[in-house]
Design an enzyme around this catalytic site. Structure first.
Site, mmCIF file in Angstrom:
data_model
loop_
_atom_site.group_PDB
_atom_site.id
_atom_site.type_symbol
_atom_site.label_atom_id
_atom_site.label_comp_id
_atom_site.label_asym_id
_atom_site.label_seq_id
_atom_site.Cartn_x
_atom_site.Cartn_y
_atom_site.Cartn_z
ATOM 1 N N LYS A 209 -14.034 -21.781 -1.769
ATOM 2 C CA LYS A 209 -13.335 -22.670 -0.844
ATOM 3 C C LYS A 209 -12.506 -23.693 -1.626
ATOM 4 C CE LYS A 209 -14.288 -25.983 2.841
ATOM 5 N NZ LYS A 209 -15.253 -26.530 3.790
ATOM 6 N N GLU A 356 -29.443 -26.365 3.259
ATOM 7 C CA GLU A 356 -28.281 -27.181 2.866
ATOM 8 C C GLU A 356 -27.768 -27.962 4.075
ATOM 9 O OE1 GLU A 356 -24.351 -25.624 1.224
ATOM 10 O OE2 GLU A 356 -25.369 -26.057 -0.646
ATOM 11 N N LYS A 507 -24.336 -31.370 -10.197
ATOM 12 C CA LYS A 507 -23.080 -30.834 -10.741
ATOM 13 C C LYS A 507 -22.499 -31.790 -11.771
ATOM 14 C CE LYS A 507 -21.417 -28.457 -6.564
ATOM 15 N NZ LYS A 507 -20.333 -28.399 -5.584
HETATM 16 O O1 F6P Z 1 -23.618 -25.771 -3.253
HETATM 17 C C1 F6P Z 1 -22.596 -26.565 -2.786
HETATM 18 C C2 F6P Z 1 -21.443 -25.768 -2.268
HETATM 19 O O2 F6P Z 1 -20.431 -26.668 -1.985
HETATM 20 C C3 F6P Z 1 -21.786 -24.924 -1.041
HETATM 21 O O3 F6P Z 1 -21.810 -25.647 0.114
HETATM 22 C C4 F6P Z 1 -20.719 -23.899 -1.114
HETATM 23 O O4 F6P Z 1 -21.020 -22.813 -0.284
HETATM 24 C C5 F6P Z 1 -20.747 -23.574 -2.585
HETATM 25 O O5 F6P Z 1 -20.956 -24.823 -3.208
HETATM 26 C C6 F6P Z 1 -19.534 -22.899 -3.127
HETATM 27 O O6 F6P Z 1 -18.380 -23.672 -2.972
HETATM 28 P P1 F6P Z 1 -16.940 -23.065 -3.145
HETATM 29 O O7 F6P Z 1 -16.739 -22.017 -2.103
HETATM 30 O O8 F6P Z 1 -15.990 -24.214 -2.992
HETATM 31 O O9 F6P Z 1 -16.848 -22.451 -4.515
#
Ligand code: F6P
Length: 541
Positions: A209, A356, A507
């Site tokens: 995302k 989550e 993170k």
């Molecule tokens: O673990 C946190 C998170 O933001 C999740 O909510 C999400 O599904 C995952 O990391 C991956 O995020 P991205 O699709 O932005 O790589």
């Protein structure tokens, strides 16, 4: 700030507390004996899913009080706000509109005023056209060979949904193609997933995302090196990499042509993103038509959730029953036990969805909560779990509510396997509910000392969830059932189920330590971490 009554001060909460105390001494044995219709009455059905909740520690009065709790806490209004596209994710100022992703073309209630919603079907069409080109062999790799292997690089919601659904729908998938899912930043994940693949026939889907997630970007960089090592020409990237993201700038910076990017929107949470372009790898596996059936199943459950009264609403019933145990019986966990091998990744998927979303300890206004929220979700496919952790569920000291999930029809009618599988499912829920009394054991056991060891107290609550067959439609309905169950619980608890600030600190600290490892930075570490880092750096070879 909203001025809602704190949950534990609502009339419904107080009534449930008093009611719970009044139920002491009740046993499912007695409840079933007193009402021969209980097993057919305490059931509900929608979107092809049958829910038997009769083996719960509830009476009609309990159910009425739980419904009253949902009413008093405004679950329906909150649900309507979600469907209408209001910014119910208040800490990020975002709408929560995964339900729009599966609304049919031209659907009257599509909240089109929210930016992006009118593009949903355009993206689905683009995905379908791409999937057809790859599946037909028209889309060629750099050297002119058709694609035989698809590797999804993503993590969390950009991995678990497609990986789980691919497993679940394998019977509908292209068996002559290979589908792999790489998520872990541990290089062994990538190495094992690609060791037998030919780069000339391999397509990578970088699914993120944000397109900044360290695990996914590390895997994507490694994938690019792996490809270029054999194909030796950067131009090859265009034929072997596509992206799924909301971040076109970062996609382009990585070197993927944004024509080969499939977009989605900030109102799709990662753990709710399977029905967005994040499902591209799944669509490649099962084809656009089956993917459409999956969306239909989601939508059927969405519609049920949106319109059915609370007392008949499957997701609300599941949510309220879970809450009954979390908040009024001290349960800390929720087991999900699918009696279908194809659902072997369902529990891992639900762990992210539930934990989550509802792993929160402040309400939407930031006030500390004085009650428990989301449970620890765990499970394994039946019958494997029976030979591992069910002992604790049957005879341990804790109350562990369980969801048993089964399919009436098998995809593989071999010998007596399916009857045995289902016999086990039903046997487990019976054993948990009714147990075996000391008198019953004494009738079989001559050694009196062994009697207490062989007693099953019973009175352990279960839901049984049945579908006819694990079709794409049924899977969609099942996942939406759990999405809205989680929503219902979050709404009653007054929390924001759609942010995940709790994953940030880890993170940040990992990035900081990475810089310490590479000598780029120094950090003031606690004595434990400092010693561990020193030991690692001196021994890593
Ligand atoms: O673990 C946190 C998170 O933001 C999740 O909510 C999400 O599904 C995952 O990391 C991956 O995020 P991205 O699709 O932005 O790589």
């Amino acid at each position: 700030m909203t001025s809602t009554t704190p949950l534990r001060q609502t009339a419904a909460w107080a009534a449930l507390e008093a009611h719970q105390a009044s139920l002491a001494g009740q046993h499912l044995r007695g409840l079933f004996a007193a009402d021969p219709t209980r097993g057919t009455r305490l059931t509900a059905e929608a979107a092809g899913i049958y829910l038997d909740y009769s083996k719960n520690l509830v009476t009609d009065e309990t159910m009425a009080l739980l419904v009253a709790l949902a009413e008093e806490t405004g679950v329906e209004a909150r649900r309507d706000a979600m469907f209408a596209g209001e910014a119910i994710n208040n800490t990020e100022g975002r709408a929560v509109l995964h339900t729009a992703l599966r609304m049919p073309r031209g659907y009257a209630s599509l909240p089109t005023r929210v930016a992006g919603v009118s593009e949903i079907h355009g993206v689905l069409d683009k995905m379908a056209a791409f999937a057809e080109r790859v599946r037909s062999g028209e889309w060629k790799g750099y050297t002119g060979k058709p694609i035989r292997n698809v590797v999804n690089l993503g993590i969390g919601g950009s991995d678990l949904g497609p990986a789980m659904a691919y497993e679940a729908l394998r019977p509908y998938s292209r068996r002559d193609m290979v589908f792999r899912f790489v998520s872990n930043v541990d290089g062994s994940d990538f190495a094992e997933a690609t060791r037998d693949l030919d780069p000339e026939e391999t397509l990578f889907i970088v699914a993120s995302k944000t397109f900044t997630t360290i695990e996914t970007m590390t895997n994507a960089n490694t994938a690019r090196d792996w490809l270029l090592e054999k194909l030796c020409d950067k131009i090859a990237i265009a034929a072997h990499f596509v992206a799924v993201s909301t971040n076109a700038v970062e996609v382009a910076r990585f070197g993927i042509d944004t024509d080969n990017m499939f977009g989605f929107w900030d109102w799709v949470g990662g753990r709710y993103s399977l029905t967005s372009a994040i499902g591209l790898s799944l669509m490649l596996a099962i084809g656009p038509d089956h993917f459409g059936e999956l969306l239909d199943g989601f939508h059927a459950m969405d519609e049920h959730f949106r319109t059915a009264p609370i007392a008949e609403n499957l997701p609300m019933l599941l949510g309220l029953l879970g809450l009954w145990y979390s908040n009024f019986h001290g349960a800390e966990t929720q087991a999900v036990l699918p009696y279908d091998q194809y659902l072997n990744k369902l529990t891992a998927y639900l762990q992210q969805l539930d934990m989550e979303s509802n792993g929160k300890s402040v309400d939407r206004d930031g006030r500390r909560l004085d009650y428990n929220t989301g449970p620890v979700v765990f499970g394994q496919p039946g019958t494997n779990g029976q030979h591992a952790f069910y002992q604790l569920i049957h005879q341990g000291t804790r109350l562990i509510p369980c969801d048993f999930i089964g399919c009436c029809q098998t995809q593989n009618p071999l010998n007596v396997h399916h009857d045995l599988l289902m016999a086990n499912l039903f046997a487990q829920t019976r054993a948990l509910a009714f147990g075996k009394t000391a008198e019953e054991v004494a009738g079989e056991e001559k050694d009196a000392e062994l009697v207490p060891h062989r007693v099953f107290e019973g009175n352990r609550p279960t839901n049984t969830i049945l579908v006819d067959r694990l079709t794409p439609q049924a899977l969609g309905a099942l996942i939406a059932l759990y999405e809205h169950k989680v929503f219902t619980q979050g709404a009653v608890w007054g929390i924001n189920s759609f942010d995940q600030w709790g994953v940030q600190l880890g993170k940040v600290l990992a990035t900081e330590l990475g810089e310490v490892f590479s000598g780029k930075a120094k950090a003031a570490l606690d004595s434990s971490t400092e010693a561990l880092v020193a030991r690692y750096l001196s021994r890593k070879g």
